[in-house]
Each structure stands twice: as structure tokens, then as C-alpha cells.
Motif scaffolding. Structure first.
Motif, PDB file in Angstrom:
ATOM      1  N   VAL A   8       0.912  -0.825   0.055  1.00 12.70           N
ATOM      2  CA  VAL A   8       0.554  -0.142  -0.188  1.00 12.70           C
ATOM      3  C   VAL A   8       1.055   0.984   0.315  1.00 12.70           C
ATOM      4  O   VAL A   8       1.579   1.232   0.909  1.00 12.70           O
ATOM      5  CB  VAL A   8      -1.161   0.082   1.214  1.00 12.70           C
ATOM      6  CG1 VAL A   8      -2.123   1.155   1.785  1.00 12.70           C
ATOM      7  CG2 VAL A   8      -1.528  -1.048   1.317  1.00 12.70           C
ATOM      8  N   ILE A   9       0.566   2.261  -0.737  1.00 12.18           N
ATOM      9  CA  ILE A   9       1.356   3.133  -1.132  1.00 12.18           C
ATOM     10  C   ILE A   9       0.799   4.919  -1.714  1.00 12.18           C
ATOM     11  O   ILE A   9      -0.234   4.638  -1.757  1.00 12.18           O
ATOM     12  CB  ILE A   9       2.596   3.443  -1.678  1.00 12.18           C
ATOM     13  CG1 ILE A   9       3.606   1.802  -2.057  1.00 12.18           C
ATOM     14  CG2 ILE A   9       3.318   4.469  -2.416  1.00 12.18           C
ATOM     15  CD1 ILE A   9       4.236   1.168  -3.056  1.00 12.18           C
ATOM     16  N   VAL A  10       1.048   5.931  -0.137  1.00 12.41           N
ATOM     17  CA  VAL A  10       0.603   7.115  -0.518  1.00 12.41           C
ATOM     18  C   VAL A  10       1.472   7.734  -0.288  1.00 12.41           C
ATOM     19  O   VAL A  10       2.193   7.891  -0.171  1.00 12.41           O
ATOM     20  CB  VAL A  10       0.044   7.164   1.083  1.00 12.41           C
ATOM     21  CG1 VAL A  10      -0.517   8.566   0.488  1.00 12.41           C
ATOM     22  CG2 VAL A  10      -1.107   6.245   1.403  1.00 12.41           C
ATOM     23  N   LEU A  61      -3.228   6.911  -4.238  1.00 14.98           N
ATOM     24  CA  LEU A  61      -3.215   5.879  -3.421  1.00 14.98           C
ATOM     25  C   LEU A  61      -2.927   4.477  -4.375  1.00 14.98           C
ATOM     26  O   LEU A  61      -3.852   4.916  -5.495  1.00 14.98           O
ATOM     27  CB  LEU A  61      -4.692   5.579  -2.470  1.00 14.98           C
ATOM     28  CG  LEU A  61      -4.462   4.130  -1.129  1.00 14.98           C
ATOM     29  CD1 LEU A  61      -3.412   3.760  -0.713  1.00 14.98           C
ATOM     30  CD2 LEU A  61      -5.509   3.659  -0.979  1.00 14.98           C
ATOM     31  N   ALA A  62      -2.179   3.962  -4.114  1.00 14.33           N
ATOM     32  CA  ALA A  62      -2.312   2.713  -4.882  1.00 14.33           C
ATOM     33  C   ALA A  62      -1.697   1.751  -4.415  1.00 14.33           C
ATOM     34  O   ALA A  62      -1.345   1.011  -2.936  1.00 14.33           O
ATOM     35  CB  ALA A  62      -0.495   2.692  -5.937  1.00 14.33           C
ATOM     36  N   LEU A  63      -2.680   0.415  -4.437  1.00 18.36           N
ATOM     37  CA  LEU A  63      -2.095  -0.955  -4.382  1.00 18.36           C
ATOM     38  C   LEU A  63      -1.563  -2.370  -5.050  1.00 18.36           C
ATOM     39  O   LEU A  63      -1.955  -1.285  -5.876  1.00 18.36           O
ATOM     40  CB  LEU A  63      -3.998  -1.229  -4.096  1.00 18.36           C
ATOM     41  CG  LEU A  63      -4.635  -0.965  -3.034  1.00 18.36           C
ATOM     42  CD1 LEU A  63      -6.529  -1.891  -2.837  1.00 18.36           C
ATOM     43  CD2 LEU A  63      -3.885  -0.368  -1.659  1.00 18.36           C
ATOM     44  N   LEU A  64      -0.671  -2.673  -4.855  1.00 21.29           N
ATOM     45  CA  LEU A  64       0.317  -3.661  -5.708  1.00 21.29           C
ATOM     46  C   LEU A  64      -0.128  -4.496  -5.125  1.00 21.29           C
ATOM     47  O   LEU A  64       0.332  -4.807  -3.935  1.00 21.29           O
ATOM     48  CB  LEU A  64       1.567  -2.252  -5.497  1.00 21.29           C
ATOM     49  CG  LEU A  64       1.446  -1.327  -5.581  1.00 21.29           C
ATOM     50  CD1 LEU A  64       3.246  -0.224  -5.869  1.00 21.29           C
ATOM     51  CD2 LEU A  64       1.323  -0.724  -7.510  1.00 21.29           C
ATOM     52  N   THR A  65       0.499  -5.832  -6.366  1.00 20.37           N
ATOM     53  CA  THR A  65       0.433  -6.985  -6.061  1.00 20.37           C
ATOM     54  C   THR A  65       2.040  -7.195  -5.222  1.00 20.37           C
ATOM     55  O   THR A  65       2.940  -6.226  -5.016  1.00 20.37           O
ATOM     56  CB  THR A  65       0.930  -7.525  -7.038  1.00 20.37           C
ATOM     57  OG1 THR A  65       1.855  -7.248  -7.902  1.00 20.37           O
ATOM     58  CG2 THR A  65      -0.447  -7.479  -8.226  1.00 20.37           C
TER      59      THR A  65
END
Length: 115
Positions: free
Chosen positions: A36-38, A43-47
């Protein structure tokens, strides 16, 4: 799912980064070691491989704690899709509540800057 990938250098300037996050969409697990990156108002949700599951500008994100979730989980709604984020999953290490609290504080402070 988008085909965007993120490099490690991009994480250095992020406001919030959490690794080993279980990301679920309703009852379906999308990844057990996601990120999870802000960063830069998004906001990005990554594998675990760095592929984007979903991302949205912070103005289109809502997040919070539900009474029925454990302390290490939060609900985030991006682009109208609800995700359950469980932090501190790998090795079942304790202390997942702290990243959740920092995640929610980061989103609140970003909302304060937008006002």
C-alpha cells in the motif's frame, strides 16, 4: 488491472508505504504480500510483484476501521470498489495495528491539506 509497475526508487519519496499487506476485494484475496503506497496525492494498491491492483487520487478514496475488523485491518474504497487491507500478514508478526493507524492518519492529513 493496470499494467503499471513501480520501482524501488519511487518508494523513497512516498508519504506512506506498507509491505506484506493482504489485500482482499470482498471475500476474494487478491494478494497476501501486497503493498500500500500513498505518494503524490494518490493511493496505490500493488501486488507483491509491484503490479498495480488499483489506484486513485486521495480525493476519491475513503478509508476507515470497521468495528468488526481486527486491529490490523482497515477498509479502503477506491473508485467505488471496497478493499480490506490487513497489515503485518507475513510471518504473523504482531503490531499490524500501528501501520493501519499510520495509514489512516496519512489519509486524514492529506484530506486536511486539500481543504
Amino acid at each position: 488491472m493496470a499494467e503499471t509497475e513501480f520501482s524501488a526508487a519511487e518508494f523513497d519519496t512516498a508519504e506512506f508505504v506498507a509491505n506484506d499487506v493482504r489485500i482482499q476485494r470482498w471475500a476474494r484475496s487478491l494478494t497476501r504480500a501486497g503493498q500500500v503506497i500513498v505518494k503524490d496525492g494518490r493511493l496505490a494498491l500493488l501486488t507483491s510483484n509491484g503490479r498495480e491492483i488499483d489506484s486513485a487520487p486521495l480525493s476519491a478514496v475513503s478509508a476507515g476501521k470497521a468495528w468488526f475488523l481486527s486491529a490490523d485491518s482497515a477498509i479502503a474504497r477506491l473508485n467505488g470498489v471496497r478493499y480490506r487491507l490487513t497489515m503485518g500478514q507475513r510471518n504473523r508478526r504482531p503490531g499490524g495495528a500501528l501501520p493501519v493507524r499510520r495509514f489512516l492518519e496519512t489519509l486524514r492529513s492529506a484530506a486536511g491539506r486539500r481543504s
